[in-house]
Each structure stands twice: as C-alpha cells, then as structure tokens.
Design an enzyme around this catalytic site. Structure first.
Site, mmCIF file in Angstrom:
data_model
loop_
_atom_site.group_PDB
_atom_site.id
_atom_site.type_symbol
_atom_site.label_atom_id
_atom_site.label_comp_id
_atom_site.label_asym_id
_atom_site.label_seq_id
_atom_site.Cartn_x
_atom_site.Cartn_y
_atom_site.Cartn_z
ATOM 1 N N PHE A 112 21.141 19.288 11.377
ATOM 2 C CA PHE A 112 22.195 18.301 11.618
ATOM 3 C C PHE A 112 22.118 17.111 10.682
ATOM 4 C CE2 PHE A 112 18.723 16.399 14.019
ATOM 5 C CZ PHE A 112 18.888 15.042 13.805
ATOM 6 N N LYS A 146 25.281 29.129 8.710
ATOM 7 C CA LYS A 146 25.222 28.764 10.125
ATOM 8 C C LYS A 146 24.756 27.314 10.192
ATOM 9 C CE LYS A 146 23.026 28.061 13.389
ATOM 10 N NZ LYS A 146 23.013 26.833 14.295
ATOM 11 N N GLU A 193 25.114 23.042 15.248
ATOM 12 C CA GLU A 193 26.225 22.917 16.187
ATOM 13 C C GLU A 193 26.481 21.468 16.584
ATOM 14 O OE1 GLU A 193 22.507 24.165 18.547
ATOM 15 O OE2 GLU A 193 23.410 24.496 16.575
ATOM 16 N N ARG A 194 25.630 20.528 16.116
ATOM 17 C CA ARG A 194 25.829 19.119 16.466
ATOM 18 C C ARG A 194 26.876 18.437 15.602
ATOM 19 N NH1 ARG A 194 19.491 17.132 17.004
ATOM 20 N NH2 ARG A 194 18.831 18.681 18.527
ATOM 21 N N SER A 226 13.053 22.079 12.115
ATOM 22 C CA SER A 226 11.730 21.713 12.607
ATOM 23 C C SER A 226 10.712 22.785 12.223
ATOM 24 C CB SER A 226 11.753 21.549 14.128
ATOM 25 O OG SER A 226 11.931 22.806 14.764
ATOM 26 N N CYS A 246 13.940 14.334 6.724
ATOM 27 C CA CYS A 246 12.613 14.925 6.542
ATOM 28 C C CYS A 246 11.872 14.271 5.378
ATOM 29 C CB CYS A 246 12.717 16.433 6.324
ATOM 30 S SG CYS A 246 13.460 16.917 4.757
ATOM 31 N N GLU A 263 6.239 14.507 14.274
ATOM 32 C CA GLU A 263 7.394 13.889 13.631
ATOM 33 C C GLU A 263 8.267 13.207 14.680
ATOM 34 O OE1 GLU A 263 10.552 15.272 10.231
ATOM 35 O OE2 GLU A 263 10.185 16.661 11.887
#
Length: 499
Positions: free
Chosen positions: A149, A173, A176-177, A226, A281, A383
């Site tokens: 996201f 893909k 979805e957020r 993640s 990140c 994190e």
C-alpha cells in the site's frame, strides 16, 4: 459509493455477491470506495488474455516496445497531478509525497525506454576453429507483481516497466487498501499503445495471492511487503518452480558520528523518519549517535525540529506528513509506542492520541521521539512503520557498526560523518544491502538496482536496473559452426552469385 473493479480485457466485471474491501479516506476516517476481491476464476480470465497477447508482444522488436514505454511515460507525466491527488486521497500521504512516489516509478520507466540497448547479448568470434558463441535475452512469458500500500505508483512501475519492456505480459495484484492508481496506470498503458491484455490488474487478498503463487502459467513473481509474507511468497512460489524476488520489512539505522553536521542530520531525519508518516521500507526510524556528547547534542536539536513538524490532511500543502493508511495501522503504531515505553524507553515526544481539528476521525499519529532504546527491546527489533524515531546510543564506532549489522533486517543504513576513512570502513563492513554516506534514504537510481539483505530480501536478484532485466528474462546461449564448402566435403567456399 465508488466501485473499483479488476482491469481485465474482456472480463464482464464483478456482480452481486462478490466479496468487497472498503477503501478509507485516511484524512476523514470515512469509507470512500469499495474494491472487488477476486479469486482463481478472475485470475484465470487475466491469464487467458496474457497468453493470447504475450507471444506477439515478445516478437515485437525492442524499438517498438520502447516507443510504447516512451508514450506511457508522457501520459503519466500529463496526468501526474490527478494521479497524485488520487493516490493521496487513498493512502493519506501528502500530495508532494505522492508526486515523489510517481516520479521514482517514472525513472524506472525511463530506464525501460532503453530496452533495445539493455537486451543486447554477448558475442565471441572465433571461440574455436570456425566456432562463434553468442547469447540472447528472451522473455519468461507471464510475470506477476504483488505490491504494498505504501507506494501504489512507484513499486508497480518498478515491476511492470522492466517486465513488459523485456517482452513479458504482466498481471499486477496491488494492495486492496489503495488500488485506484494501479488501475489508472494500466488504463494509461493501453492508451499508450500497448495491446489489451498485456498489463492487467486483479484485486484480492490471500486467496488471490495463493492463486498467483500456484498458477502454472505464471513464470515469475515480484513482491514487496512485510518480511513474514515475503518469506511465505518466496517459499511457496519457488516450491512451484517459479522465479521469485520477495522484499520484506526494514529497520534502517542512521549512524551519527561525533564530527557530523548535526543541523544537516536533524534536517535529514525530519524527512527520512517522518515523511510519508514513516510508512516506507526505506524510512530512517533508528538514529544511533556515537558517544554521549553527540547523543545529548542531537537530542537537543531534534526536539524543537520534531515539535515544529506540521501534521495535516493529505491535500494540505503546508503539511509535512498526513495520516496513516487505516485505523488498524494507527492502533498498531500507537501500540508499539506503548510497548517501547513499557520496555523502558523514554518517550521524549509522544504522538499517541493526536487529533487534527476538524478531522478528529482521521488516522493521524503525531511525531514521536523515543530515547534510551536498547537492542533487547521488541520495539527495536520489529518494524513500526509509522512516524516514530527511536534513539539508540552507541559508545563508539564499533558498537554503532554492530547494531545494523546484527539486526534481523538489512534493507538500508546511513552514516553521517565528515571523516572519509570512517565512511569507507563503514560502507565496506556493514552487513546491510544499501548504504548511504550523508544520504539518509539511500535508494539507488533507476539504472542501478534496489534490494536489501537478511530478512529484508528473499531471492538472489534485485529490482530494476540491469538486475531487474535479468530477473524478467532468461539467457539463451548459442554455439555455432558453419562448415566450409558444400555437401561433397570440399573446402571451397560457396558464395552466392547474383543473376
């Protein structure tokens, strides 16, 4: 309410009864749209299109492919403001950060425009008596990207730019957020002249991810997210004989030597630790001053600078950063602040409970500074992915070097110093994949490559640049010998004549 569907050529769309996922407006705390969540049947429709168009695209000469990339770059630039505003409205990052998101993706598209040069193979004349050896790079077929996201424009372009320029079809893909920008990019790609079905977007959660990982027609998968999920993607994808690159989490450190320019360090940390609400990140969430004098002086300068940061809605041109992406993520970040406090960290500036007047339901977290953090704390090991800066004090250079080197993550690290020997020694010895010397966010330019070490990266090949090209292609090696003379065994050269 706005409905976001898959971008699949010839697909009829999602009807009633299809699972949906809510898209928040992080600045207001309201649901602004819904996205359809697909399954294996949706993926199958995309695969059918990809199989249909990919062979012809692979046979298209690289120069013509490059022209499509050039036109796509032009169209994204022409629509950049609208894309940035759409991105900010779903993610929460301020519009200026959204522009940066798009621009860093476009830089990889620019590199992909040079695909005719990048695809050239190697040639050896006279490897043996009358023998020549050469190589060529050929596409894999169908590639897929599973993106996070936090960079809904940049990371998809990092992936599909190189994959498609190399001759592959691509199925994306996205998270979805915040899925609207990836869909819009796919629309612009078709407008740029790409065949329909070459770049498609499917939405979904774990069900769709597993369908991608298991589908035999998908040859390669690129992932960013993640670390736990990266490890899952890598393990399941490679078990299915796919080529996989999976990039995970990070806990990037900024080492501050006693000779560093502290004013510049504070300015850099304000952007690197808190920009985009820390949801990067490559953010710099840990600062490691070397020596107590350095630590105390840095802390004294950080406090007023952090207190001066302006938190605002995503379209506030004066805001330094906006809300985090969802209410669940806000709770997670504030939970880590509480954990750090319970572990003995000193909460110097507390961002918990921050509210913005007029937007009390927004997902805002105030800038947070935590001092006296130690390596045994869970809040240091994991994190946080929010606007939280932790200070870990090191007594000397060797201790400062060990901290990022021994951490489970190895994405990026920075050292701030005027001492060339210290910087060179640090860059050589530190066990981290990307190093900045007086550069707080050391993301390499598009013609190099991006990738971390340890639990920050699974797989042997980095993203974009020539590494990205290697990931999305396979090398064919040809050894050839042409016999002298004709079928009678003579050694005479047979040279065709005209007329």
């Amino acid at each position: 309410m706005r409905q976001i569907d898959h971008f699949i050529q010839g697909y009829a769309g999602s009807g009633a009864g299809v699972r949906k996922h809510s898209i928040w407006n992080p600045s207001t705390g309201e649901v602004q749209a819904e996205v359809a969540l697909g399954d294996a049947s949706v993926l199958e429709a995309a695969i059918a299109n990809a199989k249909r168009v990919q062979p012809e695209w692979a046979a298209t000469n690289p120069q013509k492919r490059a022209r499509v990339m050039f036109e796509f770059k032009r169209l994204v630039e022409a629509n950049k403001q609208a894309l940035a505003e759409l991105l900010a409205s779903e993610h929460g990052k301020v519009v200026d950060d959204a522009h940066g998101d798009i621009q860093r993706g476009l830089e990889v598209i620019e590199f992909a425009c040079g695909i005719p040069q990048a695809l050239k193979g190697e040639y050896t004349n006279g490897a043996g008596p009358g023998i020549d050896v050469y190589s060529m790079r050929q596409p894999l077929g169908i590639g897929a990207g599973i993106t996070p996201f936090n960079f809904p424009a940049m990371i998809p372009m990092w992936m599909f730019g190189m994959a498609i320029a190399a001759g592959n079809a691509f199925i994306l893909k996205p998270s979805e957020r915040d899925p609207s920008v990836p869909v819009r990019l796919a629309e612009l790609f078709v407008e740029a002249g790409a065949p329909e079905g070459l770049l498609q977007v499917v939405h979904g959660d774990k069900e769709m991810v597993d369908a991608i990982l298991d589908h035999p027609a998908i040859a390669a998968i690129s992932f960013v997210g993640s670390s736990d999920i990266a490890h899952y993607i890598y393990s399941r994808g490679t078990a299915n004989n796919k080529r996989v690159q999976a990039f995970g989490g990070a806990k990037n450190h900024g080492i501050v030597m006693p000779d560093a320019d502290l004013d510049q360090v504070v300015n850099d940390l304000a952007g690197a630790a808190f920009g985009s609400a820390g949801e990067r990140c490559m953010a710099l969430p840990v600062v490691v001053p070397v020596g107590e004098d350095t630590a105390n002086a840095l802390r004294a300068k950080l406090i007023p600078a952090i207190n001066a940061l302006r938190v605002g809605v995503s379209n506030d041109p004066e805001a330094h950063y906006g809300p985090v992406v969802t209410p669940e993520h806000k709770a997670r970040v504030e939970g880590w602040i509480s954990t750090a406090e319970a572990e003995g960290g000193e909460i110097v500036i507390d961002g918990r409970g921050f509210t913005l007047q007029g937007h009390e339901n927004g997902f805002f977290v105030g800038p947070t500074l935590i001092d006296h953090v130690t390596p045994d704390m869970e809040s240091y090991k994991e994190e946080i992915f929010g606007p939280v800066l932790q200070m870990v004090r090191a007594k000397d250079f060797e201790e400062a070097l060990r901290l990022p080197s021994e951490h489970q993550y190895g994405n990026g690290v920075a050292i701030f110093t005027r001492n060339g020997h210290a910087a060179r020694e640090f860059a050589h010895r530190v066990n981290v994949g990307m190093v900045g010397i007086n550069v707080p966010i050391p993301v390499p330019v598009a013609y190099h490559s991006f990738g971390g070490w340890k639990r920050s990266g699974f797989g042997d090949i980095d993203q974009y640049g020539m590494e990205g090209l290697r990931f999305w292609t396979k090398t064919k090696k040809i050894t050839q010998r042409w016999p002298d003379g004709g079928g009678d065994g003579s050694n005479a050269f047979l040279i065709p004549t005209m007329g």
